[in-house]
Write a protein that holds these residues in place. Structure first.
Motif, PDB file in Angstrom:
ATOM      1  N   LYS A 154       0.881  -1.031   0.048  1.00  0.00           N
ATOM      2  CA  LYS A 154       0.034  -0.036   0.115  1.00  0.00           C
ATOM      3  C   LYS A 154       0.937   1.200   0.075  1.00  0.00           C
ATOM      4  CE  LYS A 154      -3.971  -2.141  -0.156  1.00  0.00           C
ATOM      5  NZ  LYS A 154      -4.968  -2.254   0.540  1.00  0.00           N
ATOM      6  N   ARG A 155       1.881   1.232   0.687  1.00  0.00           N
ATOM      7  CA  ARG A 155       2.930   2.383   0.786  1.00  0.00           C
ATOM      8  C   ARG A 155       3.433   2.623  -0.497  1.00  0.00           C
ATOM      9  NH1 ARG A 155       6.242   2.020   6.250  1.00  0.00           N
ATOM     10  NH2 ARG A 155       4.881   0.661   7.046  1.00  0.00           N
ATOM     11  N   ALA A 156       3.904   1.424  -1.479  1.00  0.00           N
ATOM     12  CA  ALA A 156       4.522   1.678  -2.701  1.00  0.00           C
ATOM     13  C   ALA A 156       3.269   2.189  -3.647  1.00  0.00           C
ATOM     14  CB  ALA A 156       4.873   0.142  -2.919  1.00  0.00           C
ATOM     15  N   GLY A 177      -6.310  -4.302   5.173  1.00  0.00           N
ATOM     16  CA  GLY A 177      -4.925  -5.204   5.277  1.00  0.00           C
ATOM     17  C   GLY A 177      -4.033  -4.334   6.087  1.00  0.00           C
ATOM     18  N   LEU A 178      -4.343  -3.023   6.546  1.00  0.00           N
ATOM     19  CA  LEU A 178      -3.388  -1.993   7.289  1.00  0.00           C
ATOM     20  C   LEU A 178      -3.688  -2.061   8.670  1.00  0.00           C
ATOM     21  CD1 LEU A 178      -3.083   0.952   4.878  1.00  0.00           C
ATOM     22  CD2 LEU A 178      -1.675  -1.215   5.047  1.00  0.00           C
ATOM     23  N   ASP A 179      -2.462  -2.092   9.627  1.00  0.00           N
ATOM     24  CA  ASP A 179      -2.662  -1.885  11.068  1.00  0.00           C
ATOM     25  C   ASP A 179      -2.649  -0.348  11.318  1.00  0.00           C
ATOM     26  OD1 ASP A 179      -0.122  -0.866  11.285  1.00  0.00           O
ATOM     27  OD2 ASP A 179       0.834  -2.768  11.618  1.00  0.00           O
ATOM     28  N   ILE A 180      -3.112   0.187  12.398  1.00  0.00           N
ATOM     29  CA  ILE A 180      -3.327   1.421  12.547  1.00  0.00           C
ATOM     30  C   ILE A 180      -2.161   2.178  12.471  1.00  0.00           C
ATOM     31  CG2 ILE A 180      -2.916   1.442  15.073  1.00  0.00           C
ATOM     32  CD1 ILE A 180      -5.864   3.175  13.392  1.00  0.00           C
ATOM     33  N   ASP A 181      -0.972   1.908  12.562  1.00  0.00           N
ATOM     34  CA  ASP A 181       0.199   2.769  12.257  1.00  0.00           C
ATOM     35  C   ASP A 181       0.360   2.735  10.942  1.00  0.00           C
ATOM     36  OD1 ASP A 181       0.926   3.201  15.172  1.00  0.00           O
ATOM     37  OD2 ASP A 181       1.737   1.201  15.232  1.00  0.00           O
ATOM     38  N   ALA A 182       0.407   2.049  10.201  1.00  0.00           N
ATOM     39  CA  ALA A 182       0.457   1.841   8.877  1.00  0.00           C
ATOM     40  C   ALA A 182      -0.559   2.810   8.129  1.00  0.00           C
ATOM     41  CB  ALA A 182       0.536   0.456   8.255  1.00  0.00           C
ATOM     42  N   LEU A 183      -1.674   2.605   8.492  1.00  0.00           N
ATOM     43  CA  LEU A 183      -2.999   3.341   8.111  1.00  0.00           C
ATOM     44  C   LEU A 183      -2.576   4.826   8.205  1.00  0.00           C
ATOM     45  CD1 LEU A 183      -5.804   3.510   6.970  1.00  0.00           C
ATOM     46  CD2 LEU A 183      -6.399   3.344   9.559  1.00  0.00           C
ATOM     47  N   LYS A 184      -2.005   5.377   9.361  1.00  0.00           N
ATOM     48  CA  LYS A 184      -1.643   6.800   9.581  1.00  0.00           C
ATOM     49  C   LYS A 184      -0.501   7.176   8.440  1.00  0.00           C
ATOM     50  CE  LYS A 184      -2.706   7.096  14.605  1.00  0.00           C
ATOM     51  NZ  LYS A 184      -2.131   6.815  15.996  1.00  0.00           N
ATOM     52  N   VAL A 186      -0.025   6.066   5.751  1.00  0.00           N
ATOM     53  CA  VAL A 186      -0.502   6.025   4.392  1.00  0.00           C
ATOM     54  C   VAL A 186      -1.452   7.273   4.160  1.00  0.00           C
ATOM     55  CG1 VAL A 186      -2.140   4.878   2.757  1.00  0.00           C
ATOM     56  CG2 VAL A 186      -0.350   3.556   3.748  1.00  0.00           C
ATOM     57  N   ALA A 187      -2.289   7.471   5.114  1.00  0.00           N
ATOM     58  CA  ALA A 187      -3.167   8.738   5.232  1.00  0.00           C
ATOM     59  C   ALA A 187      -2.431  10.032   5.082  1.00  0.00           C
ATOM     60  CB  ALA A 187      -4.188   8.749   6.536  1.00  0.00           C
ATOM     61  N   ASP A 188      -1.310  10.038   5.882  1.00  0.00           N
ATOM     62  CA  ASP A 188      -0.546  11.017   5.827  1.00  0.00           C
ATOM     63  C   ASP A 188      -0.163  11.410   4.588  1.00  0.00           C
ATOM     64  OD1 ASP A 188      -0.913  11.618   8.519  1.00  0.00           O
ATOM     65  OD2 ASP A 188       0.940  10.893   9.199  1.00  0.00           O
ATOM     66  N   GLY A 189       0.481  10.321   3.849  1.00  0.00           N
ATOM     67  CA  GLY A 189       0.892  10.368   2.291  1.00  0.00           C
ATOM     68  C   GLY A 189      -0.246  10.856   1.569  1.00  0.00           C
ATOM     69  N   VAL A 190      -1.388  10.392   1.773  1.00  0.00           N
ATOM     70  CA  VAL A 190      -2.571  10.933   0.899  1.00  0.00           C
ATOM     71  C   VAL A 190      -2.902  12.257   1.275  1.00  0.00           C
ATOM     72  CG1 VAL A 190      -4.843  10.570   0.322  1.00  0.00           C
ATOM     73  CG2 VAL A 190      -3.562   8.498   0.534  1.00  0.00           C
ATOM     74  N   ASN A 191      -2.963  12.651   2.453  1.00  0.00           N
ATOM     75  CA  ASN A 191      -3.285  14.149   2.758  1.00  0.00           C
ATOM     76  C   ASN A 191      -2.400  15.153   2.315  1.00  0.00           C
ATOM     77  OD1 ASN A 191      -5.862  13.516   4.024  1.00  0.00           O
ATOM     78  ND2 ASN A 191      -4.583  12.808   6.176  1.00  0.00           N
ATOM     79  N   ALA A 192      -0.995  14.659   2.041  1.00  0.00           N
ATOM     80  CA  ALA A 192      -0.253  15.715   1.744  1.00  0.00           C
ATOM     81  C   ALA A 192      -0.317  15.976   0.136  1.00  0.00           C
ATOM     82  CB  ALA A 192       1.372  15.030   1.912  1.00  0.00           C
ATOM     83  N   LEU A 193      -1.250  14.951  -0.409  1.00  0.00           N
ATOM     84  CA  LEU A 193      -1.468  15.146  -1.996  1.00  0.00           C
ATOM     85  C   LEU A 193      -2.502  16.118  -2.313  1.00  0.00           C
ATOM     86  CD1 LEU A 193      -0.246  11.837  -3.095  1.00  0.00           C
ATOM     87  CD2 LEU A 193       0.899  13.893  -3.567  1.00  0.00           C
ATOM     88  N   ARG A 194      -3.349  16.353  -1.151  1.00  0.00           N
ATOM     89  CA  ARG A 194      -4.621  17.242  -1.181  1.00  0.00           C
ATOM     90  C   ARG A 194      -3.951  18.550  -1.707  1.00  0.00           C
ATOM     91  NH1 ARG A 194      -9.021  15.408   3.231  1.00  0.00           N
ATOM     92  NH2 ARG A 194     -10.204  16.612   1.993  1.00  0.00           N
ATOM     93  N   ALA A 195      -4.765  18.903  -2.907  1.00  0.00           N
ATOM     94  CA  ALA A 195      -4.638  20.206  -3.390  1.00  0.00           C
ATOM     95  C   ALA A 195      -5.949  20.615  -4.210  1.00  0.00           C
ATOM     96  CB  ALA A 195      -3.337  20.057  -4.242  1.00  0.00           C
ATOM     97  N   PRO A 196      -5.814  21.968  -4.336  1.00  0.00           N
ATOM     98  CA  PRO A 196      -7.158  22.645  -4.756  1.00  0.00           C
ATOM     99  C   PRO A 196      -7.529  22.117  -6.412  1.00  0.00           C
ATOM    100  CG  PRO A 196      -5.610  24.370  -4.110  1.00  0.00           C
ATOM    101  CD  PRO A 196      -4.980  23.039  -3.805  1.00  0.00           C
ATOM    102  N   ASP A 197      -6.246  21.579  -7.092  1.00  0.00           N
ATOM    103  CA  ASP A 197      -6.483  21.036  -8.483  1.00  0.00           C
ATOM    104  C   ASP A 197      -6.320  19.635  -8.772  1.00  0.00           C
ATOM    105  OD1 ASP A 197      -3.841  21.119  -7.860  1.00  0.00           O
ATOM    106  OD2 ASP A 197      -3.240  21.841  -9.818  1.00  0.00           O
ATOM    107  N   ARG A 198      -6.513  18.936  -7.410  1.00  0.00           N
ATOM    108  CA  ARG A 198      -6.415  17.513  -7.334  1.00  0.00           C
ATOM    109  C   ARG A 198      -7.790  16.882  -6.746  1.00  0.00           C
ATOM    110  NH1 ARG A 198      -1.139  16.427  -5.572  1.00  0.00           N
ATOM    111  NH2 ARG A 198      -0.476  16.333  -7.553  1.00  0.00           N
TER     112      ARG A 198
END
Lengths: 251, 421
Positions: A154-156, A177-184, A186-198
């Motif tokens: 999932k990280r990949a 399939g993610l434990d809570i630490d891995a979920l955080k 991954v979610a941080d990675g996704v949130n970092a990509l939030r953008a007005p044009d995405r």
């Protein structure tokens, strides 16, 4: 960003209809969560957006930034800015992860008429992105996803997403399939990509993921149609009361 | 009177036998060698095998070997750049061994000399009644290299045996003795520019505890016929890694016969067959586990395009004394065209009761879900297919320990796909 109108689609081989008149609009910068019980067509929707040819669109339209994508193959859709993070990322023996990243990045750049990335620039980009996801560079020398744990896969996926910088991210059960630490992570990675044009379409079975990736809108999919839409409170409501009430209302 | 209805000789059979009469007086060898040549021609007179001969069931030689070119004394070949940096190259150019450079720890003798003094004659025999390559070679062999690697020698840099043809007929031989505890990498190059008929026979004895990597790289041009035969006997705790790559030729048969004769011997075979056009390529292995605690593994990967046909026959025989044998064999084929075909025939003959032996053969097309995954990342279909096909083969190459060798073979792979992708 994305507009789906009266979409009907079936499994090409068997003719079984899975999507039955689906409507969905996702605005620029919006994070839309798609929820629904098993078998409602969530994963099928993600595959159809990415262009998998196991499914056949029989009616309706999918517009991405005003253009129909139905005539485009998966590579063309990817180059135009659509990214699917797979629920089950595939293991590709014999293709080193790093090599794959290079090929994918340069293929998309080439399709957009941009020059290829130089190796040092590529390495620097990958290293930065991998660092943010707590990924070891040694892992990237291994064949793509081969022997990766569920969390590593999932990280990949998120690593690829951050490198390819898509306009529309479709995340299919990224929390499974993610434990809570891995979920955080991954979610941080996704949130970092939030953008007005995405924009993002976040498909999930559980509300848990939406604690970390907070959606702007929530849509309930049932039997291949969106039967209810709302804001993030709808997800909480589903968590407490289940799908039965909403399905009852729609029936 | 003998009333057997002998089938009429084919053009190829006639050309081989008549060719021997013409060539005979020019072939090197003392009396012992002449006797061996004579025996060999007698075998050829019995005719080429058809599919009724089990060992040739998938390669009907009588039908496939349509014509035999005449020996061409005017043909001249040039040596090739070595596959690996730092190699000592021992060329045989259109059947003539050029010069013998010195290699520390290795005695190098041109084969013509060993034919002239007859010391090679005892080795000029055939394996069995179905053996065609050994007698063909014994009848016509002109030259080659004999290597004797001293006990305990760690040979510095690879040795490359180059058999380069420029048309006509070329028949060479590479006998190699590896002393106890010696280590070496040997590359056997089979290449050239003409529509030649080539036979190349190697015999190797690997001494106790020696560790040898042998690479056969066959890149004959599209009109050539190539017959290779590799024979090895492994002493106690000897290790042999054999890598075979076929990327050319019109009609190719590479035979491999290995005897894990000493306890603890290890044999690993890795094979890559890249097949295109109208070619016919056959890799046939016979492996004997004759002693206890011997280990072997074989992985063959094939890519078939065009109207190419491929064959892998792998026979593993485990002697009743060879307890604790561990043998694994796999043959996987990627079929990229409807007109191509591949036949795999694994055979296990096990006479010991405490062994672990297994084999598997698959023929597949490109995995559609893999293709979708790569395309979903923006890789265009053609490029994605190429990536997956190369990956299928590269997996076998990457298993080799020597990084320089991996890089060199991957470059060959890339070059083939650039021509045939």
């Amino acid at each position: 960003m994305l507009e789906i109108r009266n979409l009907h689609a079936r499994i090409a081989e068997t003719g079984t209809e899975i999507i039955r008149g689906l409507d969905l609009t996702v605005r620029d910068g919006e994070v839309a969560a798609i929820m629904g019980p098993n078998g409602s067509g969530k994963s099928t929707l993600s595959y159809i957006l990415a262009g998998r040819d196991d499914y056949e669109v029989t009616e309706g339209e999918i517009l991405f930034n005003g253009q129909s994508i139905l005539g485009m193959d998966p590579a063309e859709r990817a180059a135009s800015g659509i990214f699917l993070a797979f629920q089950y990322p595939l293991e590709i023996p014999g293709v080193a992860t790093m090599e794959f990243l290079k090929v994918a990045l340069n293929a998309q750049r080439k399709a957009r008429g941009e020059p290829e990335l130089k190796i040092p620039d590529l390495l620097r980009k990958v290293k930065e992105a991998a660092g943010r996801l707590n990924m070891d560079m040694a892992m990237l020398k291994r064949p793509l996803n081969v022997g990766f744990s569920g969390g590593e896969k999932k990280r990949a996926e998120i690593l690829q997403m951050s490198l390819l910088e898509p306009k529309l991210c479709v995340l299919d059960e990224t929390d499974s399939g993610l434990d809570i630490d891995a979920l955080k992570v991954v979610a941080d990675g996704v949130n970092a990509l939030r953008a007005p044009d995405r924009s993002m379409v976040v498909i999930t079975h559980y509300q848990r993921l939406l604690d970390y990736i907070v959606p702007d809108t929530v849509h309930v999919l049932y039997k291949g149609r969106v039967i209810k839409s709302g804001d993030k409170s709808l997800a909480l409501d589903l968590e407490q009361n289940g799908y039965a009430d909403i399905i009852g209302e729609a029936a | 009177m003998n009333m057997h209805a002998k089938p009429q000789r084919t053009h190829a059979e006639t050309a081989l036998i008549d060719g021997f009469v013409e060539r005979f007086s020019d072939l090197p060898g003392n009396e012992a060698v002449i006797r061996r040549r004579d025996d060999a021609v007698e075998r050829l007179k019995a005719g080429l095998p058809t599919r009724r001969v089990e060992a040739w069931h998938y390669t009907d030689l009588r039908r496939l070997l349509a014509t035999v070119p005449a020996y061409d004394p005017t043909a001249s070949a040039r040596p090739l750049p070595a596959l690996l940096q730092g190699s000592t190259v021992l060329p045989v150019l259109n059947g003539v061994a050029a010069h013998a450079p010195r290699i520390e720890g290795v005695s190098v003798v041109g084969l013509e000399q060993k034919l002239a003094d007859g010391s090679i004659a005892p080795a000029m025999t055939s394996r069995d009644a179905a053996d065609v390559i050994a007698p063909l070679n014994a009848a016509f062999v002109t030259d080659g290299w004999f290597l004797d690697i001293a006990d305990g020698a760690a040979v510095d840099g690879p040795i490359e045996l180059q058999n380069v043809q420029a048309g006509g007929q070329v028949h060479v031989r590479f006998p190699v003795r590896v002393g106890a505890g010696a280590r070496a990498t040997i590359v056997e190059r089979q290449s050239g520019s003409g529509d030649a008929l080539v036979s190349s026979v190697s015999h190797m004895t690997v001494g106790e505890g020696a560790d040898i990597t042998w690479v056969i790289l066959q890149e004959q041009p599209v009109g050539a016929t190539h017959f290779g035969q590799f024979n090895a006997v492994l002493a106690k705790d000897a290790k042999l890694t054999l890598f075979v790559m076929n990327t050319g030729g019109k009609l190719v048969r590479q035979e491999i016969k290995v005897d894990a004769k000493g306890e603890g011997a290890v044999f690993n075979l890795r094979g890559v067959n890249l097949l295109n056009g109208d070619s016919h390529t056959d890799v046939t292995m016979v492996l004997d586990h004759s002693a206890p605690n011997t280990t072997s593994s074989e992985i063959i990967r094939n890519v078939v395009t065009g109207r190419a046909r491929g064959v892998f026959q792998g026979q593993i025989r485990v002697d009743r004394l060879a307890q604790k044998t561990d043998a694994k064999m796999a043959c996987n084929t990627l079929l990229l065209s409807d007109e191509g075909e591949f036949s795999a025939k694994p055979e296990l003959e096990i006479f010991a009761d405490d062994v672990a032996c297994g084999h598997g053969a698959t023929v597949t097309e490109i995995d559609r879900s893999h293709l979708f995954y790569l395309m979903a990342r923006g890789v265009p279909e053609k490029q994605a297919r190429g990536l997956l096909v190369r990956a299928f083969v590269a997996e076998v190459i990457e298993g080799l320990e020597d990084e320089a060798l991996v890089a060199a073979l991957e470059a060959k792979l890339e070059a083939w796909f650039a021509r045939n992708g």
